[in-house]
Scaffold this motif. Sequence first.
Motif, mmCIF file in Angstrom:
data_model
loop_
_atom_site.group_PDB
_atom_site.id
_atom_site.type_symbol
_atom_site.label_atom_id
_atom_site.label_comp_id
_atom_site.label_asym_id
_atom_site.label_seq_id
_atom_site.Cartn_x
_atom_site.Cartn_y
_atom_site.Cartn_z
ATOM 1 N N GLN A 1 -63.053 74.955 -3.693
ATOM 2 C CA GLN A 1 -62.736 74.526 -5.051
ATOM 3 C C GLN A 1 -63.006 73.027 -5.194
ATOM 4 O OE1 GLN A 1 -58.975 75.929 -6.660
ATOM 5 N NE2 GLN A 1 -58.776 77.441 -5.031
ATOM 6 N N LEU B 1 -64.492 76.980 -8.920
ATOM 7 C CA LEU B 1 -64.295 77.660 -7.649
ATOM 8 C C LEU B 1 -65.573 78.397 -7.303
ATOM 9 C CD1 LEU B 1 -61.252 79.778 -6.521
ATOM 10 C CD2 LEU B 1 -63.550 80.743 -6.410
ATOM 11 N N ASP C 1 -59.992 77.083 1.560
ATOM 12 C CA ASP C 1 -59.041 77.877 2.323
ATOM 13 C C ASP C 1 -59.598 78.003 3.731
ATOM 14 O OD1 ASP C 1 -60.023 81.018 0.682
ATOM 15 O OD2 ASP C 1 -61.136 79.698 2.030
ATOM 16 N N ASN D 1 -54.684 81.648 4.594
ATOM 17 C CA ASN D 1 -55.495 81.320 3.424
ATOM 18 C C ASN D 1 -54.654 81.164 2.172
ATOM 19 O OD1 ASN D 1 -54.795 83.899 2.792
ATOM 20 N ND2 ASN D 1 -56.863 84.601 2.338
ATOM 21 N N TYR E 1 -46.359 74.537 -4.734
ATOM 22 C CA TYR E 1 -46.737 73.663 -3.625
ATOM 23 C C TYR E 1 -46.248 72.231 -3.901
ATOM 24 C CZ TYR E 1 -50.234 77.396 -3.037
ATOM 25 O OH TYR E 1 -50.874 78.612 -2.895
ATOM 26 N N LEU F 1 -54.758 64.530 -0.537
ATOM 27 C CA LEU F 1 -53.476 65.227 -0.629
ATOM 28 C C LEU F 1 -53.005 65.685 0.746
ATOM 29 C CD1 LEU F 1 -54.470 65.326 -3.596
ATOM 30 C CD2 LEU F 1 -53.285 67.495 -3.780
ATOM 31 N N PHE G 1 -50.398 68.179 2.445
ATOM 32 C CA PHE G 1 -49.535 69.330 2.175
ATOM 33 C C PHE G 1 -48.147 69.103 2.764
ATOM 34 C CE2 PHE G 1 -48.155 73.616 1.728
ATOM 35 C CZ PHE G 1 -47.520 73.971 2.915
ATOM 36 N N PRO H 1 -50.465 83.329 -4.685
ATOM 37 C CA PRO H 1 -51.000 82.467 -3.623
ATOM 38 C C PRO H 1 -52.398 82.892 -3.228
ATOM 39 C CG PRO H 1 -49.467 84.065 -2.720
ATOM 40 C CD PRO H 1 -49.419 84.237 -4.214
ATOM 41 N N GLY H 2 -53.096 81.981 -2.606
ATOM 42 C CA GLY H 2 -54.411 82.335 -2.086
ATOM 43 C C GLY H 2 -55.458 81.300 -2.397
ATOM 44 N N GLY H 3 -56.446 81.223 -1.542
ATOM 45 C CA GLY H 3 -57.516 80.247 -1.698
ATOM 46 C C GLY H 3 -58.431 80.542 -2.864
ATOM 47 N N ASN H 4 -58.322 81.712 -3.463
ATOM 48 C CA ASN H 4 -59.151 82.035 -4.617
ATOM 49 C C ASN H 4 -58.425 81.774 -5.933
ATOM 50 O OD1 ASN H 4 -57.287 84.055 -4.470
ATOM 51 N ND2 ASN H 4 -58.744 85.727 -4.810
ATOM 52 N N GLN H 5 -57.298 81.069 -5.846
ATOM 53 C CA GLN H 5 -56.508 80.788 -7.030
ATOM 54 C C GLN H 5 -56.533 79.292 -7.349
ATOM 55 O OE1 GLN H 5 -54.868 83.131 -8.930
ATOM 56 N NE2 GLN H 5 -55.962 84.573 -7.612
ATOM 57 N N PRO H 6 -56.876 78.926 -8.581
ATOM 58 C CA PRO H 6 -56.781 77.511 -8.931
ATOM 59 C C PRO H 6 -55.325 77.080 -8.953
ATOM 60 C CG PRO H 6 -57.316 78.835 -10.866
ATOM 61 C CD PRO H 6 -57.361 79.755 -9.692
ATOM 62 N N GLN H 7 -55.101 75.855 -8.522
ATOM 63 C CA GLN H 7 -53.750 75.296 -8.572
ATOM 64 C C GLN H 7 -53.653 74.385 -9.782
ATOM 65 O OE1 GLN H 7 -52.478 73.626 -4.815
ATOM 66 N NE2 GLN H 7 -52.964 75.495 -3.695
ATOM 67 N N PHE I 1 -51.600 71.332 -11.504
ATOM 68 C CA PHE I 1 -50.804 70.207 -11.030
ATOM 69 C C PHE I 1 -50.004 69.547 -12.145
ATOM 70 C CE2 PHE I 1 -52.051 69.253 -6.641
ATOM 71 C CZ PHE I 1 -53.093 70.139 -6.483
ATOM 72 N N GLY I 2 -48.832 69.032 -11.766
ATOM 73 C CA GLY I 2 -48.133 68.089 -12.607
ATOM 74 C C GLY I 2 -48.714 66.699 -12.404
#
Lengths: 113, 115
Positions: A33, A48, A92, A98, B33, B43, B45, B98-104, B106-107
Amino acid sequence: SQQGEEDPQALSIQEGENATMNCSYKTSINNLQWYRQNSGRGLVHLILIRSNEREKHSGRLRVTLDTSKKSSSLLITASRAADTASYFCATDDWAGNNRKLIWGLGTSLAVNP
Amino acid sequence: GAGVSQSPSNKVTEKGKDVELRCDPISGHTALYWYRQRLGQGLEFLIYFQGNSAPDKSGLPSDRFSAERTGESVSTLTIQRTQQEDSAVYLCASSLVPGGNQPQHFGDGTRLSIL
């Protein structure tokens, strides 16, 4: 630990020029991403790209992914002053957990009017 | 709300004091997160919550750091006995699942300054 490394660390261009930023990563991935962060703000998701994709477009953004080289590039065409921001890649970990993203250190882009 | 909300936006406190930072995620987002971002850096974690599952605390730098989240609602990050090296922006993000294929999402973060 950081997975990705963006280069260049800083980039300064004139409005109207194209900006290219690169991201390299270490482990095999499922997804990569790109995010933008304006000064003093949170990150905003840009695009993405999945590991089975080689190129993706969104407006003036073009992202490429080369899994054999473990690298990605973000191209911003016809840049504007409003594109001034830091850009981060995040991946990921195909073999690991992941559910978390691993972040690069970012490229700081300055677009001069 | 429309986006992730964090409060306070700025916090200045003396070394040794405790601080509590708040994050209100996007409604319906199950994953939350916390990250730390030092000036000019990427960033780092800290911790991740997923629904009612046990949180992933693997990024917390010391036992002075703790976080809570009740269900899929507000989260608080607490730093006890603050040190000058805790000065940073603390960012919260949420994603639908959750997951790496999900956009996060942010505040805008809490900028913490320890005097």
